[in-house]
Design an enzyme around this catalytic site. Structure first.
Site, PDB file in Angstrom:
ATOM      1  N   HIS A   1     -38.712  65.616 -26.745  1.00  0.00           N
ATOM      2  CA  HIS A   1     -39.757  66.303 -25.959  1.00  0.00           C
ATOM      3  C   HIS A   1     -41.141  65.929 -26.474  1.00  0.00           C
ATOM      4  O   HIS A   1     -41.584  66.398 -27.525  1.00  0.00           O
ATOM      5  CB  HIS A   1     -39.563  67.823 -26.042  1.00  0.00           C
ATOM      6  CG  HIS A   1     -40.464  68.577 -25.116  1.00  0.00           C
ATOM      7  ND1 HIS A   1     -39.991  69.464 -24.169  1.00  0.00           N
ATOM      8  CD2 HIS A   1     -41.810  68.582 -24.968  1.00  0.00           C
ATOM      9  CE1 HIS A   1     -41.003  69.972 -23.492  1.00  0.00           C
ATOM     10  NE2 HIS A   1     -42.136  69.449 -23.969  1.00  0.00           N
TER      11      HIS A   1
ATOM     12  N   HIS B   1     -45.261  64.493 -24.842  1.00  0.00           N
ATOM     13  CA  HIS B   1     -46.108  64.197 -23.664  1.00  0.00           C
ATOM     14  C   HIS B   1     -46.932  62.953 -23.990  1.00  0.00           C
ATOM     15  O   HIS B   1     -48.058  63.055 -24.482  1.00  0.00           O
ATOM     16  CB  HIS B   1     -47.036  65.385 -23.371  1.00  0.00           C
ATOM     17  CG  HIS B   1     -46.312  66.631 -22.975  1.00  0.00           C
ATOM     18  ND1 HIS B   1     -46.304  67.116 -21.683  1.00  0.00           N
ATOM     19  CD2 HIS B   1     -45.557  67.499 -23.696  1.00  0.00           C
ATOM     20  CE1 HIS B   1     -45.587  68.227 -21.628  1.00  0.00           C
ATOM     21  NE2 HIS B   1     -45.120  68.481 -22.842  1.00  0.00           N
TER      22      HIS B   1
ATOM     23  N   GLN C   1     -47.332  69.548 -14.268  1.00  0.00           N
ATOM     24  CA  GLN C   1     -48.138  70.379 -15.180  1.00  0.00           C
ATOM     25  C   GLN C   1     -48.826  71.550 -14.478  1.00  0.00           C
ATOM     26  O   GLN C   1     -48.956  72.630 -15.029  1.00  0.00           O
ATOM     27  CB  GLN C   1     -49.184  69.512 -15.889  1.00  0.00           C
ATOM     28  CG  GLN C   1     -50.127  70.258 -16.819  1.00  0.00           C
ATOM     29  CD  GLN C   1     -49.431  70.832 -18.041  1.00  0.00           C
ATOM     30  OE1 GLN C   1     -49.134  70.123 -18.975  1.00  0.00           O
ATOM     31  NE2 GLN C   1     -49.149  72.125 -18.025  1.00  0.00           N
TER      32      GLN C   1
ATOM     33  N   HIS D   1     -39.899  72.882 -18.593  1.00  0.00           N
ATOM     34  CA  HIS D   1     -40.718  73.757 -19.442  1.00  0.00           C
ATOM     35  C   HIS D   1     -40.451  75.171 -18.935  1.00  0.00           C
ATOM     36  O   HIS D   1     -40.838  75.504 -17.804  1.00  0.00           O
ATOM     37  CB  HIS D   1     -42.202  73.431 -19.291  1.00  0.00           C
ATOM     38  CG  HIS D   1     -42.659  72.256 -20.080  1.00  0.00           C
ATOM     39  ND1 HIS D   1     -42.210  70.984 -19.849  1.00  0.00           N
ATOM     40  CD2 HIS D   1     -43.554  72.168 -21.112  1.00  0.00           C
ATOM     41  CE1 HIS D   1     -42.796  70.154 -20.708  1.00  0.00           C
ATOM     42  NE2 HIS D   1     -43.609  70.846 -21.488  1.00  0.00           N
TER      43      HIS D   1
ATOM     44  N   GLU E   1     -42.645  79.256 -21.389  1.00  0.00           N
ATOM     45  CA  GLU E   1     -43.475  78.898 -22.550  1.00  0.00           C
ATOM     46  C   GLU E   1     -44.641  79.895 -22.612  1.00  0.00           C
ATOM     47  O   GLU E   1     -45.783  79.589 -22.245  1.00  0.00           O
ATOM     48  CB  GLU E   1     -43.991  77.455 -22.451  1.00  0.00           C
ATOM     49  CG  GLU E   1     -44.693  77.012 -23.740  1.00  0.00           C
ATOM     50  CD  GLU E   1     -45.311  75.622 -23.650  1.00  0.00           C
ATOM     51  OE1 GLU E   1     -45.376  75.044 -22.560  1.00  0.00           O
ATOM     52  OE2 GLU E   1     -45.763  75.125 -24.711  1.00  0.00           O
TER      53      GLU E   1
ATOM     54  N   ASP F   1     -43.476  67.596 -29.155  1.00  0.00           N
ATOM     55  CA  ASP F   1     -44.270  68.063 -28.014  1.00  0.00           C
ATOM     56  C   ASP F   1     -45.581  67.276 -27.872  1.00  0.00           C
ATOM     57  O   ASP F   1     -45.829  66.683 -26.837  1.00  0.00           O
ATOM     58  CB  ASP F   1     -44.552  69.566 -28.111  1.00  0.00           C
ATOM     59  CG  ASP F   1     -44.759  70.232 -26.749  1.00  0.00           C
ATOM     60  OD1 ASP F   1     -44.587  69.564 -25.711  1.00  0.00           O
ATOM     61  OD2 ASP F   1     -45.070  71.441 -26.723  1.00  0.00           O
TER      62      ASP F   1
HETATM   63  N1  17E Z   1     -48.078  71.114 -21.243  1.00  0.00           N
HETATM   64  C1  17E Z   1     -47.446  72.317 -21.293  1.00  0.00           C
HETATM   65  O1  17E Z   1     -47.309  72.991 -20.252  1.00  0.00           O
HETATM   66  N2  17E Z   1     -46.943  72.743 -22.459  1.00  0.00           N
HETATM   67  C2  17E Z   1     -47.066  72.020 -23.566  1.00  0.00           C
HETATM   68  N3  17E Z   1     -46.551  72.484 -24.707  1.00  0.00           N
HETATM   69  C3  17E Z   1     -47.760  70.772 -23.534  1.00  0.00           C
HETATM   70  C4  17E Z   1     -48.236  70.350 -22.336  1.00  0.00           C
HETATM   71  C5  17E Z   1     -47.929  69.955 -24.764  1.00  0.00           C
HETATM   72 FE   FE2 Z   2     -44.057  70.247 -23.567  1.00  0.00          FE
END
Ligand code: 17E
Ligand code: FE2
Length: 414
Positions: free
Chosen positions: A56, A58, A151, A209, A212, A308
């Site tokens: 994982h 980006h 995103q 995702h 989070e 990440d």
């Molecule tokens: N975008 C997101 O939604 N969550 C993350 N942890 C990162 C990017 C790095």
């Molecule tokens: Fe991520």
């Protein structure tokens, strides 16, 4: 190539491995001390393991911290805002140059398999076009899986569904999602159903995702797990982050775990990132903001660790060293008990390979690709304790990377 004096995890004694035509041709217990021929490697009694895995990251956002501004609050949400500003200026060349640099940092730390989330909430899909090229150009260093990652949302972004479909048509390997960021609970649920349909139709893997946030009401994991269970797709589905689970109460978790177990999905935790981004709306006591890593493992589920970010709007540090994330994760997740230390490397090797569905392309077994590492210590515990690093990374039977550890010498001041 012949590798001698190799210690293998969970096996007694020393072993020798033969690599031929890019494959592992034999692994055998060493009876007597063998001789070293030209081009052979002496592991010196250290662990030999399959390559580290980065499940994982980006790569499209890497090395952009501070551009055009720094994330001052340290929240996920300000990170997404900063990235939105930087995203408006990305080019394919800029994206490729940054991704290449970070892939080199990953390879320098023994990583040969990478899953990268690529932001597809962009009408031009610039980052995706760049990363599809990087996937081909980087094959000598890493096997790269590309996640179509929305995103800014699937339902709450203009043409979000079409962009996801187009990204899969263009060659992304994995369908992503971000249900906790959609405007409403209903949109979050419909985004998960949409992305599971898309994955089922296209035969792609899934990595979402998911939850989070520290919000204990963020409960999209149950939706994702039930979609995976009812479609029989669990082994192809990963839930990333699931940090809200650190805030769920035990009564809900007891019920949730039954479904999770039946679903067979995998989990990725990014402990350094989450300890930094979560807990930001707390005063004291402050939550850790990570998922229940040890509890999921003890319930028989597959969990691994990822980095990440490396130097992006969400996380300002990072150098490619997944062992640093492993060490931090073991602390953050209360996993410095002896049993956890003895099997710690699972979290950055076999478990990650399983989440990524690497199958027979991964592992130290006869007939599999000759990809492996020689580490600098003889056990999982000692690799962690000594802050070890890979001494060699071998890929397709050839040395890809070699590291000489620094030597410390004392002056005689007695
Ligand atoms: N975008 C997101 O939604 N969550 C993350 N942890 C990162 C990017 C790095
Ligand atoms: Fe991520």
């Amino acid at each position: 190539m012949h590798i001698i004096n190799a210690r293998l995890r969970n096996q007694e004694g020393l072993h020798e491995l033969n690599l031929e035509n890019g494959l592992i041709s034999s692994i055998a217990r060493q009876i007597e001390a063998p001789t070293l021929g030209p081009g052979d490697l002496d592991a010196g009694g250290n662990l030999v393991v399959p390559p580290f895995v980065e499940p994982h990251i980006h790569l499209d956002a890497t090395l952009t911290a501070g551009e055009p501004r720094w994330n001052m609050s340290g929240t996920l949400f300000e990170g997404i805002e900063c990235w939105g500003e930087r995203k408006a200026t990305i080019t394919q060349e800029d994206t490729k140059a940054r991704a290449r640099k970070t892939i080199q940092a990953l390879a320098a730390h023994g990583i040969q398999h990478v899953r990268t989330h690529v932001d597809v909430t962009d009408p031009e899909l610039t980052a995706l076009k760049a990363m599809l090229e990087v996937r081909e150009e980087s094959r000598h260093l890493v096997d790269l899986q590309i996640v179509a990652f929305p995103q800014e949302g699937i339902e709450s972004y203009h043409n979000g569904r079409e962009l996801m479909e187009e990204a899969i048509r263009m060659g992304a390997d994995v369908v992503g999602g971000i249900p906790h960021f959609e405007y409403t609970r209903d949109q979050g649920v419909s985004s998960v159903k949409f992305l599971m349909d898309l994955a089922e139709r296209s035969g792609c893997l899934v990595d979402v995702h998911c939850d989070e946030t520290d919000d204990p009401q963020s409960r999209f994991l149950e939706v994702l797990a039930e979609e995976a269970r009812s479609r029989g797709m669990g082994s192809r589905v990963t839930a990333s982050h699931t940090t809200a689970m650190g805030s769920y109460d035990n009564a809900y978790c007891a019920k949730l775990f039954r479904l999770l177990g039946h679903s067979g999905i995998s989990f990725v935790s990014c402990p350094t990132e989450s300890i930094h981004l979560q807990g930001r709306f707390d005063n004291f006591p402050k939550r850790r903001g990570v998922t229940r890593v040890n509890e999921l493992l003890e319930a028989g589920m597959n969990v691994c660790f990822g980095q990440d970010s490396i130097v992006d709007p969400w996380y300002p540090l990072g150098n490619g060293n997944i062992l640093r994330v492993l060490e931090a994760g073991l602390h953050i997740c209360h996993m410095l008990g002896y049993r956890n230390l003895q099997s710690a490397l699972d979290l950055v090797t076999d478990n990650s390979a399983r989440a990524m569905n690497l199958g027979e392309r991964y592992g130290l077994e006869r007939g599999r690709p000759a990809n492996l590492l020689i580490l600098s210590a003889e056990s999982d515990y000692e690799v962690i304790r000594s802050q070890g690093l890979p001494l060699y990374s071998v890929r397709n039977g050839e040395v890809l990377m070699k590291r000489t550890m620094p030597v410390v010498e004392f002056s005689d001041l007695s």
